[in-house]
Scaffold this active site. Structure first.
Site, PDB file in Angstrom:
ATOM      1  N   LYS A 163       0.830  -1.217   0.000  1.00  0.00           N
ATOM      2  CA  LYS A 163       0.000   0.000   0.000  1.00  0.00           C
ATOM      3  C   LYS A 163       0.864   1.267   0.000  1.00  0.00           C
ATOM      4  CE  LYS A 163      -2.119  -0.769   3.938  1.00  0.00           C
ATOM      5  NZ  LYS A 163      -1.468  -2.022   4.370  1.00  0.00           N
ATOM      6  N   ARG A 218      -9.211   1.415   8.998  1.00  0.00           N
ATOM      7  CA  ARG A 218      -8.762   0.074   9.350  1.00  0.00           C
ATOM      8  C   ARG A 218      -9.826  -0.677  10.147  1.00  0.00           C
ATOM      9  NH1 ARG A 218      -2.925   1.116   9.154  1.00  0.00           N
ATOM     10  NH2 ARG A 218      -1.729  -0.766   9.446  1.00  0.00           N
ATOM     11  N   ARG A 227      11.730  -5.480   3.538  1.00  0.00           N
ATOM     12  CA  ARG A 227      11.662  -4.043   3.824  1.00  0.00           C
ATOM     13  C   ARG A 227      12.725  -3.684   4.869  1.00  0.00           C
ATOM     14  NH1 ARG A 227       5.839  -1.845   4.806  1.00  0.00           N
ATOM     15  NH2 ARG A 227       5.914  -2.442   6.976  1.00  0.00           N
ATOM     16  N   ARG A 229      11.442   0.274  11.289  1.00  0.00           N
ATOM     17  CA  ARG A 229      10.246   0.519  12.094  1.00  0.00           C
ATOM     18  C   ARG A 229      10.220  -0.398  13.310  1.00  0.00           C
ATOM     19  NH1 ARG A 229       5.099   0.574   8.119  1.00  0.00           N
ATOM     20  NH2 ARG A 229       4.238  -0.367   9.999  1.00  0.00           N
ATOM     21  N   ARG A 264      -0.083  -7.593  14.098  1.00  0.00           N
ATOM     22  CA  ARG A 264      -0.622  -6.707  13.057  1.00  0.00           C
ATOM     23  C   ARG A 264      -1.515  -7.499  12.103  1.00  0.00           C
ATOM     24  NH1 ARG A 264       4.817  -4.516  10.878  1.00  0.00           N
ATOM     25  NH2 ARG A 264       3.608  -3.349   9.350  1.00  0.00           N
TER      26      ARG A 264
HETATM   27  P1  AMP Z   1       1.123   1.268   9.000  1.00  0.00           P
HETATM   28  O1  AMP Z   1       2.262   2.200   8.752  1.00  0.00           O
HETATM   29  O2  AMP Z   1      -0.085   1.591   8.168  1.00  0.00           O
HETATM   30  O3  AMP Z   1       1.525  -0.184   8.886  1.00  0.00           O
HETATM   31  O4  AMP Z   1       0.659   1.500  10.518  1.00  0.00           O
HETATM   32  C1  AMP Z   1       1.544   1.239  11.591  1.00  0.00           C
HETATM   33  C2  AMP Z   1       0.754   1.136  12.888  1.00  0.00           C
HETATM   34  O5  AMP Z   1       0.098   2.375  13.160  1.00  0.00           O
HETATM   35  C3  AMP Z   1      -0.356   0.100  12.899  1.00  0.00           C
HETATM   36  O6  AMP Z   1       0.102  -1.199  13.192  1.00  0.00           O
HETATM   37  C4  AMP Z   1      -1.253   0.660  14.008  1.00  0.00           C
HETATM   38  O7  AMP Z   1      -0.702   0.409  15.290  1.00  0.00           O
HETATM   39  C5  AMP Z   1      -1.161   2.145  13.766  1.00  0.00           C
HETATM   40  N1  AMP Z   1      -2.213   2.610  12.820  1.00  0.00           N
HETATM   41  C6  AMP Z   1      -2.013   3.156  11.588  1.00  0.00           C
HETATM   42  N2  AMP Z   1      -3.176   3.463  11.005  1.00  0.00           N
HETATM   43  C7  AMP Z   1      -4.145   3.096  11.891  1.00  0.00           C
HETATM   44  C8  AMP Z   1      -5.565   3.137  11.861  1.00  0.00           C
HETATM   45  N3  AMP Z   1      -6.233   3.612  10.794  1.00  0.00           N
HETATM   46  N4  AMP Z   1      -6.240   2.683  12.958  1.00  0.00           N
HETATM   47  C9  AMP Z   1      -5.581   2.220  14.040  1.00  0.00           C
HETATM   48  N5  AMP Z   1      -4.253   2.125  14.119  1.00  0.00           N
HETATM   49  C10 AMP Z   1      -3.515   2.565  13.063  1.00  0.00           C
END
Ligand code: AMP
Length: 196
Positions: free
Chosen positions: A13, A88, A127, A139, A150
């Site tokens: 994404k 999400r 990654r 990260r 996750r």
């Molecule tokens: P990502 O970079 O999209 O993989 O997001 C990293 C982390 O941020 C996720 O594992 C969640 O802990 C938090 N996070 C990001 N977007 C959301 C969302 N829309 N709702 C809840 N937690 C989020």
């Protein structure tokens, strides 16, 4: 053009959203990036989100809906945006609908990147390797343990969104296993269809 990219962690994404944002002059809205920035800056939101994110859980709907509501009001979002990592959960999707409706607008497309579950861990491992090779910082949640959480959060909370958007006739599904350029081509084809 306002669209959502859906898919599990490691589906691509972020990569696709970034490239598409450049191609189309759209803004990439990644709630993950915004939350990581908040953690780094030590804001109140960052303090609340830090431990949850490290463990691979989901930050509260209230927090992320608040972040997005504020962000899409900014002038740079006028031309359109790509939501990457939001919504999400079903309450987040409902809040987004309400938010866009109140602004007299709606989504143009919801694109799901479909990938085999088995490949996700190796994509995250890649990654990590690429980030390290480029001298970047890995990260805190890019490890096998957090990835498990996750993925569980994804299947429990996020996967139902494909049904939600399918029922609303917004959903387009593409093969996220294809090479990056081919996925980008398929996204462009969908956007051309939507625009026509
Ligand atoms: P990502 O970079 O999209 O993989 O997001 C990293 C982390 O941020 C996720 O594992 C969640 O802990 C938090 N996070 C990001 N977007 C959301 C969302 N829309 N709702 C809840 N937690 C989020």
């Amino acid at each position: 053009m306002k669209l959502i990219l859906l898919g599990p962690p490691g589906a691509g994404k972020g990569t696709q959203a970034e490239a598409l944002a450049k191609r189309r002059g759209l803004v990439q809205l990644s709630t993950g990036e915004m939350l990581r920035a908040a953690v780094k800056a030590g804001t109140e939101i960052g303090k609340k989100a830090d431990a949850v994110m490290k463990a691979g859980g989901l930050v509260s709907n209230e927090i992320v809906i608040g972040i997005i509501a504020e962000r899409i009001e900014q002038p740079d979002c006028k031309n359109g945006f790509i939501l990457d990592g939001f919504p999400r959960t079903l309450p987040q999707a409902a809040a987004l609908d309400k938010l866009l409706k109140s602004k007299g607008t709606k989504l143009d497309a919801v694109i799901e990147l479909k990938v085999d579950d088995g490949i996700l861990l190796s994509r995250i491992e890649n990654r990590v390797k690429e980030t390290l090779a480029a001298g970047g910082t890995v990260r805190a949640d890019d490890n096998a343990e957090a990835l498990k959480s996750r993925l569980m959060a994804y299947y429990r909370e996020t996967a139902p969104l494909t049904g939600y958007y399918f029922a609303k006739e917004d959903l387009e599904t593409i093969d996220g296993m294809a090479p990056i350029d081919e996925v980008a081509r398929q996204i462009d084809a969908i956007l051309a269809k939507v625009a026509a």
